[in-house]
Scaffold this active site. Structure first.
Site, mmCIF file in Angstrom:
data_model
loop_
_atom_site.group_PDB
_atom_site.id
_atom_site.type_symbol
_atom_site.label_atom_id
_atom_site.label_comp_id
_atom_site.label_asym_id
_atom_site.label_seq_id
_atom_site.Cartn_x
_atom_site.Cartn_y
_atom_site.Cartn_z
ATOM 1 N N ASN A 172 2.977 3.546 8.559
ATOM 2 C CA ASN A 172 3.924 2.595 7.982
ATOM 3 C C ASN A 172 4.911 2.217 9.071
ATOM 4 O O ASN A 172 5.615 3.059 9.599
ATOM 5 C CB ASN A 172 4.653 3.244 6.808
ATOM 6 C CG ASN A 172 5.598 2.260 6.147
ATOM 7 O OD1 ASN A 172 6.174 1.399 6.802
ATOM 8 N ND2 ASN A 172 5.756 2.374 4.849
ATOM 9 N N CYS A 177 4.977 -2.993 4.540
ATOM 10 C CA CYS A 177 4.744 -2.845 3.099
ATOM 11 C C CYS A 177 3.333 -3.157 2.611
ATOM 12 O O CYS A 177 2.470 -2.311 2.644
ATOM 13 C CB CYS A 177 5.771 -3.661 2.314
ATOM 14 S SG CYS A 177 6.212 -5.222 3.049
ATOM 15 N N HIS A 424 7.215 0.051 -3.239
ATOM 16 C CA HIS A 424 6.241 0.661 -2.359
ATOM 17 C C HIS A 424 4.858 0.127 -2.728
ATOM 18 O O HIS A 424 4.597 -0.156 -3.889
ATOM 19 C CB HIS A 424 6.318 2.188 -2.560
ATOM 20 C CG HIS A 424 5.438 2.942 -1.637
ATOM 21 N ND1 HIS A 424 5.568 2.849 -0.266
ATOM 22 C CD2 HIS A 424 4.411 3.801 -1.873
ATOM 23 C CE1 HIS A 424 4.641 3.618 0.293
ATOM 24 N NE2 HIS A 424 3.939 4.206 -0.656
ATOM 25 N N ASP A 441 -2.452 5.396 0.881
ATOM 26 C CA ASP A 441 -1.001 5.249 0.789
ATOM 27 C C ASP A 441 -0.429 5.437 2.188
ATOM 28 O O ASP A 441 -0.100 6.549 2.594
ATOM 29 C CB ASP A 441 -0.463 6.321 -0.175
ATOM 30 C CG ASP A 441 1.032 6.177 -0.420
ATOM 31 O OD1 ASP A 441 1.678 5.348 0.253
ATOM 32 O OD2 ASP A 441 1.561 6.905 -1.280
#
Length: 512
Positions: A172, A177, A424, A441
């Protein structure tokens, strides 16, 4: 200040599977409320799910004319680097005259060193709270309740995605995002990945200046690396390397920018036309006069479809709405060539659907009353198998090719959790269309069961199991803030072709 705290312990940890949130209710009675003189006021510490929490209030508001109230990680200052914990919770100010006027708000949050408290700056107007006739302040005492459900999380630092799942995540980069979930989704369409590998690039190109090379390099690392992969070169290559550039766009625009640039770069090469073959479908916009013989048709292509969520219970209802016939009459008559103003009907029908169908769910929309963007958390269902030939092909135009069977299988579910501003993004993907789902994720990839990837992303409300049935019979209901905003389906008849093998021989020497 007399502070009375009582905590109902959740059922013991042993009897709960590790997945189940541990839930507990904490009541905080604050006496001599109007005489509190600090800006901030903390409750006693209480423990839920093995973690220490407390409630934080600003009795005169956190720079607003409202009571501000948050859930706070009580020992955040002493926790190890990189700690995080996840909770769903509600905060209430009890109405001591009539319970049904109790003010309650709920939310969920992943607490971390950056955000160790979370809640509501404008919980309720101070004018209501301090007005004794309203029932919140009685004998200079208010009663605050917190109900907290802790979600158990895998230990972030020791978890090895490659070892546990065979796949790696994407780092990330702070603002990227929705990009990571889109890239994982595209990567796991093997035919697309293969075409990207076959785009001509040379070792003299710089990835940060060439989208094809940056994407090839990213895909190569996703396929062969043991650790999560960075996306910096790719964001540089298409000129979105600041936080703002992501905030100004949404996932649909990123998808289009990426696909258009690749389409353009594929022209004149062996993989020319791949993007269209995979993602492009066509529909017809028609207008048909009712009283005279006049028709107007316009064929248009699409790479993704935007479906309404509001007012629709599922994907089929959205498609019904998509092809709904609109009457043009009264003030809204249609101006038909040589016929003047006419009553007419107007609509859209599909000529063909693409092998890979990308559905954007309109979870965010503009609310005119409030003059702001809002997120629609309503329950919205989507099937594992989507049949777009249903009801004798009611979505198809008369001249559509009906020899193709439009039966689709769900490949990925892109999820947004949180509100309009921030939140998120992650994705649930079935890389081989087998039963096993995986959650991508950012850096972490985990195996997930179908229910988690699927029904739990419908949105709507969720009830948590009652801690102490009979004690308080209001079930603990949550609006689910995490829900699907994009779905990718793959047509059954194209499955073999799209889920092809991609191996070393598809990858240029200089890339390896």
């Amino acid at each position: 200040v007399a502070v009375v705290a009582q905590t109902e312990a959740a059922s013991t940890a042993e009897s709960q599977p590790s997945e189940d949130p541990q839930t507990s209710r904490f009541t905080w009675t604050i006496a001599s409320f109007t005489r509190l003189n600090g800006k901030k006021h903390y409750s006693d510490v209480f423990v839920v799910g093995g973690y220490k929490w407390r409630v934080l209030i600003f009795p005169k508001g956190n720079n607003v004319e409202h009571l501000s109230m948050y859930l706070d990680v009580a020992d955040s200052a002493n926790l190890p680097y990189g700690w995080s914990r996840s909770a769903q919770f509600s905060l209430s100010v009890v109405n001591q005259i009539d319970q049904k006027y109790t003010t309650r708000k709920d939310t969920q949050h992943q607490f971390s060193a950056r955000e160790s408290d979370w809640g509501f700056t404008s919980f309720m107007p101070l004018s209501e709270l301090y007005d004794p006739s309203r029932g919140y302040l009685v004998n200079d005492t208010i009663v605050v309740e917190a109900e907290v459900a802790v979600r158990k999380m895998v230990d972030y630092w020791t978890y090895d995605s490659k070892k546990e799942t065979g796949y790696v995540g994407l780092k990330n980069q702070g603002a990227t995002c929705y990009m990571n979930s889109l890239l994982q989704t595209l990567y796991h369409i093997p035919y697309f990945r293969k075409a990207v590998y076959h785009m001509p690039t040379t070792e003299n190109d710089m990835p940060s200046g060439s989208i094809p090379l940056a994407l090839q390099s990213l895909f190569y690392k996703l396929q062969y690396s043991d650790n999560s992969v960075a996306t910096k070169e790719l964001t540089k290559s298409f000129g979105w390397d600041t936080y703002d550039s992501f905030m100004q766009h949404d996932v649909q625009e990123l998808n289009r920018v990426l696909c258009e640039k690749l389409e353009d770069k594929m022209k004149g090469t062996v993989v020319e036309g791949t993007i269209e073959q995979l993602f492009e479908g066509h529909h017809i916009n028609y207008i048909e006069c009712i009283n005279v013989d006049y028709k107007s048709n316009r064929k248009e292509s699409f790479y993704d479809l935007q479906l309404d969520v509001k007012g629709c219970r599922d994907v089929y209802a959205s498609f019904d709405k998509y092809v709904e016939v609109e009457r043009l009459e009264g003030d809204n008559k249609y101006h038909a060539e040589n016929h003047g103003l006419q009553d007419a009907k107007k609509g859209v029908l599909f000529l063909d659907f693409p092998p890979v169908l990308q559905l954007q769910l309109k979870r965010f929309e503009y609310d005119y009353m409030r003059d702001t963007m809002v997120k629609i958390n309503d329950r919205y269902e989507f099937p594992l198998q989507l049949d777009l030939d249903r009801d004798d092909g009611k979505y198809l135009a008369p001249d559509a090719d009906r020899s193709i069977r439009n039966l689709y299988t769900l490949h990925s579910v892109l999820v947004h959790s949180g509100g309009v501003h921030g939140g998120h993004y992650y994705a649930f993907i079935r890389p081989t269309l087998a039963d096993q789902w995986y959650k991508f994720d950012d850096e972490r990839v985990t195996k997930e069961d179908t229910k988690k990837a699927f029904e739990e992303q419908y949105g709507g409300e969720e009830e948590l199991p009652q801690i102490n049935p009979g004690f308080n019979n209001t079930p603990f209901k949550f609006t689910k803030y995490s829900n699907a905003y994009m779905l990718v389906y793959i047509r059954e008849s194209d499955k073999e072709k799209i889920m092809c093998n991609v191996d070393e021989k598809d990858i240029a020497e200089h890339l390896r």
